[in-house]
Design a protein around this motif. Sequence first.
Motif: not given
Length: 321
Positions: A91-92, A132-133, A151-154, A163-169
């Motif tokens: 879904s993402g 983040a996405r 981004a703050d929530r991410a 993590s990839a999510a943290a870096a992207l955020a």
Amino acid sequence: MRGRPPACRDPDRGQDERHTLDAALACHSTPTELDFWEEVADTYAVGYGGQAPTARLAELADDVIALRTLLARPQTTTDRTRLCRTVGQLSGMAAIVLHDLGETREARGWFHSARMAAGESGARQLVAWLYAREAMTPLTYGVPRDAVRLADRALLAAGDSPSAAAALAAAVSARAHAVTGNREAARAALARTQEIADRLDSASTADTWLGLPEQKLHLSHAHTRLGATAQARAAQDRALQLSGPNSYQARALMRMDAALCDHHAGDKAQGCRRAVDAPIELPTDQRTGLVRSRAADLLRHIPASRTGERTVTDLRDLLRT
């Protein structure tokens, strides 16, 4: 004496109910099915692979419908956890394609559904990745303050581990702050992005939608909006070197950043030429809302005194098609 279970008083009815029970038990997802769908998600995660966004979206939507059928079946806790994680991923990815197509409302809806599934699975990093996405949607389409909030929530969901999510955020936050002119916050977010990125393992930097290779940090966008032209040019060159030939949109976005750098350097005609050339070099089915939004962003920076020039007119005409 206690009577027998009601179903057993009538042998025929008892047999029917046993068959119903057997059918219900057969409706559980098998490990083979779950393995298959997890492999499907891994295949989608490689990105478009040269495929048109609309075609990719259609495939993702069909598979999410199939997974919805599986979700309606009774599941063990373990199987439902795995299934919800896969639903969250697919879904993402559908939401990412909708973002690229400029379908912002639909994208936000799919991100919301994806987070519900990811949350039920307990996959914290997947929830962070989805936030983040999603933050990239308001960033791309003109609501940078919403991008900072998401981004703050991410970052909160990602926790302290790299993590990839943290870096992207952090990267999205840097870009959003740069767009709003908050230079101090943008530079702090850039530093945080680099600090997290330097600690990522090889799995986190895989060139997939779920990973974050260096070229997909898109830091040239933040440097460009901060007017740090030399750093932006270096980031663009590096990203182009690392991007594969089928990374059409990523390469077009780097050219759009280069066009904005030309503008900041005072060469507005060259900037417009680059901005016109970037989408023209794309396959027709790749000229999506994402690329066009960058061209529109450049056009907004052109002073009124130059709006009649040929290159500016060409850029405006491109956005009308």
